[in-house]
Design a protein around this motif. Structure first.
Motif, PDB file in Angstrom:
ATOM      1  N   ASP A   1     -95.582 -27.214 -88.739  1.00  0.00           N
ATOM      2  CA  ASP A   1     -94.839 -26.285 -87.882  1.00  0.00           C
ATOM      3  C   ASP A   1     -94.086 -26.991 -86.753  1.00  0.00           C
ATOM      4  N   THR A   2     -93.636 -28.215 -87.017  1.00  0.00           N
ATOM      5  CA  THR A   2     -92.794 -28.893 -86.020  1.00  0.00           C
ATOM      6  C   THR A   2     -91.346 -28.464 -86.255  1.00  0.00           C
ATOM      7  N   PRO A   3     -90.759 -27.777 -85.256  1.00  0.00           N
ATOM      8  CA  PRO A   3     -89.463 -27.143 -85.504  1.00  0.00           C
ATOM      9  C   PRO A   3     -88.292 -28.100 -85.621  1.00  0.00           C
TER      10      PRO A   3
ATOM     11  N   ARG B   1     -97.002 -16.210 -77.117  1.00  0.00           N
ATOM     12  CA  ARG B   1     -95.802 -16.868 -76.568  1.00  0.00           C
ATOM     13  C   ARG B   1     -95.186 -15.932 -75.547  1.00  0.00           C
TER      14      ARG B   1
ATOM     15  N   ARG C   1     -99.047 -30.029 -77.086  1.00  0.00           N
ATOM     16  CA  ARG C   1     -98.187 -31.160 -77.454  1.00  0.00           C
ATOM     17  C   ARG C   1     -96.874 -31.187 -76.680  1.00  0.00           C
ATOM     18  N   MET C   2     -96.207 -30.024 -76.591  1.00  0.00           N
ATOM     19  CA  MET C   2     -94.923 -30.024 -75.885  1.00  0.00           C
ATOM     20  C   MET C   2     -95.088 -29.918 -74.373  1.00  0.00           C
TER      21      MET C   2
ATOM     22  N   TYR D   1     -92.847 -22.727 -88.879  1.00  0.00           N
ATOM     23  CA  TYR D   1     -92.619 -22.591 -87.432  1.00  0.00           C
ATOM     24  C   TYR D   1     -92.163 -21.167 -87.102  1.00  0.00           C
TER      25      TYR D   1
ATOM     26  N   LYS E   1     -95.073 -18.874 -87.345  1.00  0.00           N
ATOM     27  CA  LYS E   1     -95.995 -19.039 -86.215  1.00  0.00           C
ATOM     28  C   LYS E   1     -95.436 -18.389 -84.950  1.00  0.00           C
ATOM     29  N   MET E   2     -94.141 -18.536 -84.725  1.00  0.00           N
ATOM     30  CA  MET E   2     -93.561 -17.941 -83.514  1.00  0.00           C
ATOM     31  C   MET E   2     -93.682 -16.423 -83.540  1.00  0.00           C
TER      32      MET E   2
ATOM     33  N   SER F   1     -90.323 -38.995 -83.585  1.00  0.00           N
ATOM     34  CA  SER F   1     -91.542 -39.246 -84.350  1.00  0.00           C
ATOM     35  C   SER F   1     -92.120 -37.933 -84.865  1.00  0.00           C
TER      36      SER F   1
ATOM     37  N   GLN G   1     -79.357 -26.517 -82.186  1.00  0.00           N
ATOM     38  CA  GLN G   1     -79.832 -25.456 -81.278  1.00  0.00           C
ATOM     39  C   GLN G   1     -78.903 -25.376 -80.064  1.00  0.00           C
TER      40      GLN G   1
ATOM     41  N   CYS H   1     -89.218 -38.427 -79.441  1.00  0.00           N
ATOM     42  CA  CYS H   1     -89.045 -37.068 -79.972  1.00  0.00           C
ATOM     43  C   CYS H   1     -88.953 -37.112 -81.488  1.00  0.00           C
TER      44      CYS H   1
ATOM     45  N   TYR I   1     -79.376 -33.034 -79.228  1.00  0.00           N
ATOM     46  CA  TYR I   1     -79.741 -32.259 -80.429  1.00  0.00           C
ATOM     47  C   TYR I   1     -78.649 -31.270 -80.828  1.00  0.00           C
TER      48      TYR I   1
ATOM     49  N   PHE J   1     -82.291 -24.368 -75.476  1.00  0.00           N
ATOM     50  CA  PHE J   1     -83.089 -25.598 -75.509  1.00  0.00           C
ATOM     51  C   PHE J   1     -83.601 -25.912 -74.097  1.00  0.00           C
TER      52      PHE J   1
ATOM     53  N   HIS K   1     -90.016 -34.679 -84.508  1.00  0.00           N
ATOM     54  CA  HIS K   1     -88.906 -33.794 -84.924  1.00  0.00           C
ATOM     55  C   HIS K   1     -87.985 -34.461 -85.960  1.00  0.00           C
TER      56      HIS K   1
END
Ligand code: HEC
Ligand code: HEC
Length: 244
Positions: A187-189, A107, A218-219, A94, A97-98, A175, A194, A173, A238, A199, A177
Protein backbone atom coordinates in the motif's frame (compact mmCIF):
# COMPACT_ATOMS: atom_id res chain seq x y z
CA UNK A 1 -19.70 22.89 5.50
CA UNK A 2 -17.80 25.94 4.28
CA UNK A 3 -19.20 28.31 1.67
CA UNK A 4 -16.29 27.63 -0.61
CA UNK A 5 -17.16 23.98 -0.67
CA UNK A 6 -20.86 24.61 -1.27
CA UNK A 7 -20.03 26.90 -4.18
CA UNK A 8 -17.65 24.40 -5.76
CA UNK A 9 -19.78 21.28 -5.76
CA UNK A 10 -23.36 22.17 -5.06
CA UNK A 11 -24.78 18.78 -6.00
CA UNK A 12 -22.43 16.81 -3.86
CA UNK A 13 -22.68 19.14 -0.89
CA UNK A 14 -26.37 18.30 -0.68
CA UNK A 15 -25.56 14.59 -0.67
CA UNK A 16 -22.87 15.03 1.97
CA UNK A 17 -25.06 17.25 4.12
CA UNK A 18 -27.87 14.69 3.92
CA UNK A 19 -25.43 11.96 4.88
CA UNK A 20 -24.14 13.81 7.87
CA UNK A 21 -27.67 14.14 9.20
CA UNK A 22 -28.57 10.51 8.57
CA UNK A 23 -28.78 8.12 11.52
CA UNK A 24 -26.49 5.63 9.75
CA UNK A 25 -23.73 8.19 9.49
CA UNK A 26 -24.23 9.35 13.07
CA UNK A 27 -24.12 5.80 14.41
CA UNK A 28 -21.08 4.69 12.43
CA UNK A 29 -19.33 7.94 13.08
CA UNK A 30 -19.82 7.77 16.80
CA UNK A 31 -18.70 4.19 17.28
CA UNK A 32 -15.25 2.93 16.57
CA UNK A 33 -14.22 -0.70 16.69
CA UNK A 34 -10.54 0.16 16.40
CA UNK A 35 -8.23 -0.82 19.19
CA UNK A 36 -7.18 2.35 20.93
CA UNK A 37 -4.12 3.93 19.42
CA UNK A 38 -3.83 1.84 16.27
CA UNK A 39 -3.27 3.95 13.18
CA UNK A 40 -5.37 1.85 10.78
CA UNK A 41 -7.69 -1.15 10.97
CA UNK A 42 -6.49 -2.47 7.62
CA UNK A 43 -4.17 -5.46 7.98
CA UNK A 44 -2.78 -6.93 4.76
CA UNK A 45 -3.54 -10.60 5.18
CA UNK A 46 -3.39 -12.78 2.06
CA UNK A 47 -7.21 -12.82 2.02
CA UNK A 48 -7.39 -9.04 2.10
CA UNK A 49 -4.88 -8.68 -0.74
CA UNK A 50 -6.87 -11.19 -2.81
CA UNK A 51 -10.16 -9.47 -2.03
CA UNK A 52 -8.87 -6.14 -3.36
CA UNK A 53 -7.23 -7.84 -6.37
CA UNK A 54 -10.59 -9.27 -7.36
CA UNK A 55 -12.34 -5.90 -7.43
CA UNK A 56 -14.44 -5.28 -10.55
CA UNK A 57 -13.14 -2.20 -12.36
CA UNK A 58 -16.22 -1.88 -14.56
CA UNK A 59 -18.52 -1.78 -11.59
CA UNK A 60 -16.04 0.65 -9.98
CA UNK A 61 -16.38 2.96 -12.97
CA UNK A 62 -20.15 2.94 -12.57
CA UNK A 63 -19.81 3.76 -8.86
CA UNK A 64 -17.40 6.60 -9.69
CA UNK A 65 -20.32 8.14 -11.63
CA UNK A 66 -23.24 7.17 -9.43
CA UNK A 67 -21.65 8.25 -6.14
CA UNK A 68 -20.36 11.56 -7.59
CA UNK A 69 -16.72 10.65 -6.99
CA UNK A 70 -16.14 11.85 -10.56
CA UNK A 71 -17.22 15.39 -9.68
CA UNK A 72 -14.11 15.79 -7.54
CA UNK A 73 -11.71 13.11 -8.81
CA UNK A 74 -12.62 13.20 -12.51
CA UNK A 75 -14.16 10.70 -14.97
CA UNK A 76 -10.82 8.89 -15.35
CA UNK A 77 -9.22 9.76 -12.02
CA UNK A 78 -7.67 13.09 -13.03
CA UNK A 79 -8.83 15.71 -10.52
CA UNK A 80 -10.42 18.81 -12.04
CA UNK A 81 -8.96 21.00 -9.30
CA UNK A 82 -5.51 21.63 -7.82
CA UNK A 83 -6.47 20.84 -4.26
CA UNK A 84 -8.24 17.52 -4.86
CA UNK A 85 -6.06 14.46 -5.38
CA UNK A 86 -5.88 12.60 -8.67
CA UNK A 87 -6.50 8.86 -8.31
CA UNK A 88 -5.58 7.57 -11.77
CA UNK A 89 -2.85 4.94 -11.72
CA UNK A 90 -2.97 4.75 -7.94
CA UNK A 91 -2.21 1.38 -6.36
CA UNK A 92 -5.45 -0.43 -5.63
CA UNK A 93 -4.45 -1.52 -2.11
CA UNK A 94 -3.63 2.07 -1.16
CA UNK A 95 -6.97 3.41 -2.46
CA UNK A 96 -8.80 0.63 -0.63
CA UNK A 97 -6.93 1.38 2.59
CA UNK A 98 -7.67 5.09 2.35
CA UNK A 99 -11.40 4.53 1.85
CA UNK A 100 -11.43 2.20 4.87
CA UNK A 101 -9.40 4.65 6.93
CA UNK A 102 -11.78 7.51 6.12
CA UNK A 103 -14.88 5.40 6.75
CA UNK A 104 -13.57 4.23 10.12
CA UNK A 105 -12.49 7.71 11.20
CA UNK A 106 -8.79 6.85 11.00
CA UNK A 107 -7.74 9.37 8.36
CA UNK A 108 -8.60 12.81 9.64
CA UNK A 109 -6.77 16.08 9.75
CA UNK A 110 -8.69 18.60 7.67
CA UNK A 111 -12.04 19.76 6.43
CA UNK A 112 -11.44 17.91 3.18
CA UNK A 113 -10.82 14.69 5.10
CA UNK A 114 -14.24 15.21 6.70
CA UNK A 115 -15.78 15.33 3.23
CA UNK A 116 -14.27 11.93 2.54
CA UNK A 117 -15.33 10.56 5.92
CA UNK A 118 -18.91 11.47 5.05
CA UNK A 119 -18.67 10.24 1.45
CA UNK A 120 -17.09 6.91 2.36
CA UNK A 121 -20.06 5.99 4.56
CA UNK A 122 -21.82 5.25 1.25
CA UNK A 123 -19.44 2.51 0.19
CA UNK A 124 -19.16 -1.16 1.19
CA UNK A 125 -15.89 -3.11 1.21
CA UNK A 126 -16.85 -4.55 -2.18
CA UNK A 127 -17.47 -1.05 -3.56
CA UNK A 128 -14.05 0.04 -2.26
CA UNK A 129 -12.30 -2.85 -4.00
CA UNK A 130 -14.19 -2.12 -7.24
CA UNK A 131 -13.42 1.62 -7.12
CA UNK A 132 -9.77 0.87 -6.30
CA UNK A 133 -9.43 -1.37 -9.38
CA UNK A 134 -11.14 1.23 -11.55
CA UNK A 135 -8.62 3.97 -10.67
CA UNK A 136 -5.69 1.53 -10.81
CA UNK A 137 -6.65 0.61 -14.39
CA UNK A 138 -5.43 3.98 -15.71
CA UNK A 139 -1.88 5.16 -16.26
CA UNK A 140 -0.41 7.73 -13.86
CA UNK A 141 -2.14 11.08 -14.34
CA UNK A 142 -1.00 14.27 -16.02
CA UNK A 143 -1.57 17.39 -13.90
CA UNK A 144 -5.10 18.81 -14.02
CA UNK A 145 -5.71 21.41 -16.73
CA UNK A 146 -4.41 24.79 -15.54
CA UNK A 147 -2.11 23.33 -12.87
CA UNK A 148 1.62 23.69 -13.47
CA UNK A 149 4.86 22.71 -11.78
CA UNK A 150 8.31 24.25 -11.62
CA UNK A 151 10.99 21.82 -12.81
CA UNK A 152 13.84 23.90 -11.34
CA UNK A 153 12.23 23.88 -7.89
CA UNK A 154 11.58 20.14 -8.19
CA UNK A 155 15.20 19.43 -9.14
CA UNK A 156 16.37 20.81 -5.80
CA UNK A 157 14.90 17.79 -4.03
CA UNK A 158 16.55 15.23 -6.29
CA UNK A 159 19.27 14.35 -3.80
CA UNK A 160 16.91 13.61 -0.91
CA UNK A 161 14.44 11.78 -3.18
CA UNK A 162 17.11 9.49 -4.60
CA UNK A 163 19.67 9.29 -1.78
CA UNK A 164 17.90 10.44 1.36
CA UNK A 165 19.66 12.29 4.16
CA UNK A 166 21.69 10.14 6.53
CA UNK A 167 22.20 13.00 9.01
CA UNK A 168 18.47 13.22 9.67
CA UNK A 169 17.83 9.50 9.12
CA UNK A 170 15.58 10.24 6.14
CA UNK A 171 15.38 7.24 3.83
CA UNK A 172 15.31 8.06 0.11
CA UNK A 173 11.70 8.64 -0.97
CA UNK A 174 12.28 6.40 -3.94
CA UNK A 175 13.28 3.44 -1.77
CA UNK A 176 9.57 3.11 -1.01
CA UNK A 177 7.76 5.13 -3.70
CA UNK A 178 10.07 3.75 -6.45
CA UNK A 179 12.11 5.64 -9.03
CA UNK A 180 9.27 6.81 -11.25
CA UNK A 181 6.93 7.55 -8.34
CA UNK A 182 4.70 4.61 -9.20
CA UNK A 183 4.46 3.21 -5.66
CA UNK A 184 4.73 -0.46 -4.78
CA UNK A 185 3.06 -3.33 -3.05
CA UNK A 186 1.27 -3.45 -0.84
CA UNK A 187 0.00 0.00 0.00
CA UNK A 188 2.81 2.44 -0.78
CA UNK A 189 1.11 5.02 -2.97
CA UNK A 190 2.07 6.34 -6.38
CA UNK A 191 3.07 10.03 -6.19
CA UNK A 192 3.81 10.81 -9.85
CA UNK A 193 1.47 13.40 -11.34
CA UNK A 194 -0.11 14.32 -8.02
CA UNK A 195 -1.13 17.97 -7.79
CA UNK A 196 1.41 20.03 -5.81
CA UNK A 197 -1.27 21.72 -3.68
CA UNK A 198 -2.62 18.41 -2.41
CA UNK A 199 0.88 16.93 -2.01
CA UNK A 200 2.01 19.87 0.15
CA UNK A 201 -1.18 19.88 2.20
CA UNK A 202 -1.02 16.20 2.99
CA UNK A 203 2.73 16.26 3.81
CA UNK A 204 2.06 19.12 6.22
CA UNK A 205 -0.65 17.02 7.84
CA UNK A 206 1.78 14.12 8.33
CA UNK A 207 4.26 16.64 9.71
CA UNK A 208 1.88 17.96 12.37
CA UNK A 209 0.46 14.48 12.96
CA UNK A 210 -3.04 15.54 11.87
CA UNK A 211 -2.92 12.74 9.28
CA UNK A 212 -2.03 9.70 11.30
CA UNK A 213 -3.31 6.50 9.66
CA UNK A 214 0.14 5.63 8.24
CA UNK A 215 1.09 2.33 9.84
CA UNK A 216 4.28 2.46 11.95
CA UNK A 217 4.25 6.29 11.53
CA UNK A 218 6.32 5.77 8.40
CA UNK A 219 5.37 9.09 6.82
CA UNK A 220 4.94 11.08 10.04
CA UNK A 221 8.53 10.32 11.11
CA UNK A 222 9.88 11.45 7.74
CA UNK A 223 7.71 14.55 7.30
CA UNK A 224 8.54 15.75 10.80
CA UNK A 225 12.17 16.42 9.92
CA UNK A 226 11.60 17.96 6.49
CA UNK A 227 11.50 21.74 6.09
CA UNK A 228 8.51 23.46 4.47
CA UNK A 229 10.77 24.40 1.58
CA UNK A 230 11.83 20.80 1.00
CA UNK A 231 8.22 19.67 0.98
CA UNK A 232 7.42 22.23 -1.74
CA UNK A 233 10.42 21.04 -3.77
CA UNK A 234 9.33 17.40 -3.51
CA UNK A 235 5.80 18.31 -4.57
CA UNK A 236 7.16 19.85 -7.77
CA UNK A 237 9.54 16.94 -8.32
CA UNK A 238 6.74 14.35 -8.23
CA UNK A 239 4.29 16.55 -10.15
CA UNK A 240 6.88 16.70 -12.94
CA UNK A 241 7.33 12.96 -13.31
CA UNK A 242 4.35 12.55 -15.62
CA UNK A 243 4.91 15.78 -17.56
CA UNK A 244 5.35 15.24 -21.27
C1 HEC B 1 -16.65 16.99 -2.77
C2 HEC B 1 -15.46 16.47 -3.40
C3 HEC B 1 -15.18 14.98 -3.26
C4 HEC B 1 -16.01 13.90 -3.54
C5 HEC B 1 -17.43 13.94 -4.03
C6 HEC B 1 -15.20 12.72 -3.33
N1 HEC B 1 -13.94 13.06 -2.93
FE1 HEC B 1 -12.44 11.77 -2.51
N2 HEC B 1 -11.29 13.33 -1.86
C7 HEC B 1 -11.66 14.66 -1.89
C8 HEC B 1 -10.64 15.45 -1.21
C9 HEC B 1 -10.66 16.96 -1.03
C10 HEC B 1 -9.66 14.54 -0.76
C11 HEC B 1 -8.41 14.84 0.08
C12 HEC B 1 -8.86 14.69 1.53
C13 HEC B 1 -7.78 14.78 2.57
O1 HEC B 1 -6.92 15.67 2.45
O2 HEC B 1 -7.77 13.92 3.50
C14 HEC B 1 -10.10 13.22 -1.21
C15 HEC B 1 -9.37 12.05 -0.98
C16 HEC B 1 -9.71 10.81 -1.52
C17 HEC B 1 -8.86 9.65 -1.49
C18 HEC B 1 -7.45 9.58 -0.91
C19 HEC B 1 -6.48 10.01 -2.00
C20 HEC B 1 -5.03 9.93 -1.62
O3 HEC B 1 -4.18 10.17 -2.50
O4 HEC B 1 -4.71 9.64 -0.46
C21 HEC B 1 -9.55 8.64 -2.13
C22 HEC B 1 -9.08 7.22 -2.37
C23 HEC B 1 -10.83 9.19 -2.53
N3 HEC B 1 -10.89 10.51 -2.16
C24 HEC B 1 -11.82 8.47 -3.20
C25 HEC B 1 -13.12 8.95 -3.42
C26 HEC B 1 -14.22 8.14 -3.87
C27 HEC B 1 -14.14 6.66 -4.20
C28 HEC B 1 -15.32 8.95 -3.92
C29 HEC B 1 -16.76 8.57 -4.24
C30 HEC B 1 -17.32 7.51 -3.42
C31 HEC B 1 -14.88 10.29 -3.54
N4 HEC B 1 -13.54 10.24 -3.22
C32 HEC B 1 -15.67 11.41 -3.52
C33 HEC B 1 -12.80 15.19 -2.48
C34 HEC B 1 -13.89 14.43 -2.85
C1 HEC C 1 9.62 3.58 4.46
C2 HEC C 1 8.88 3.76 3.23
C3 HEC C 1 8.60 5.21 2.80
C4 HEC C 1 9.51 6.23 2.58
C5 HEC C 1 11.02 6.19 2.75
C6 HEC C 1 8.74 7.36 2.13
N1 HEC C 1 7.40 7.03 2.08
FE1 HEC C 1 5.89 8.29 1.57
N2 HEC C 1 4.52 6.85 2.04
C7 HEC C 1 4.83 5.58 2.45
C8 HEC C 1 3.60 4.86 2.77
C9 HEC C 1 3.50 3.42 3.27
C10 HEC C 1 2.54 5.78 2.56
C11 HEC C 1 1.04 5.55 2.82
C12 HEC C 1 0.82 5.91 4.30
C13 HEC C 1 -0.63 5.96 4.72
O1 HEC C 1 -1.27 4.91 4.74
O2 HEC C 1 -1.09 7.10 5.05
C14 HEC C 1 3.16 7.01 2.08
C15 HEC C 1 2.45 8.16 1.72
C16 HEC C 1 3.01 9.30 1.18
C17 HEC C 1 2.27 10.44 0.67
C18 HEC C 1 0.76 10.58 0.63
C19 HEC C 1 0.25 10.24 -0.78
C20 HEC C 1 -1.20 10.55 -1.00
O3 HEC C 1 -1.68 10.28 -2.12
O4 HEC C 1 -1.87 11.09 -0.11
C21 HEC C 1 3.19 11.36 0.23
C22 HEC C 1 2.90 12.70 -0.40
C23 HEC C 1 4.51 10.78 0.45
N3 HEC C 1 4.36 9.54 1.03
C24 HEC C 1 5.71 11.41 0.13
C25 HEC C 1 6.98 10.93 0.47
C26 HEC C 1 8.20 11.66 0.30
C27 HEC C 1 8.30 13.03 -0.34
C28 HEC C 1 9.21 10.87 0.79
C29 HEC C 1 10.69 11.20 0.91
C30 HEC C 1 11.02 12.35 1.72
C31 HEC C 1 8.60 9.65 1.26
N4 HEC C 1 7.24 9.71 1.05
C32 HEC C 1 9.29 8.58 1.80
C33 HEC C 1 6.09 5.03 2.56
C34 HEC C 1 7.28 5.74 2.49
Amino acid sequence: MSNMYIKTVTGMSVVVAALMMSPVFAAEHGVTTAPKGSSSNVAWTAEMVEFVAKGDKNRGGQLNQDLFCASCHGQVGIAPSANWPSLAGQRAEYTFKMLKDYKEGKRKGSHSAEIMTATSQLVSDQDMADLAQFYASFTLPPLPVGVSFDAAVGAQSKSIVTRGDGKRLVAPCQSCHVANGEGQETDTPALAGQTPDYFIKTMQEYKTGARSSDVYSRMRLIAKVLTDEEIVQMAHYYAGLTAK
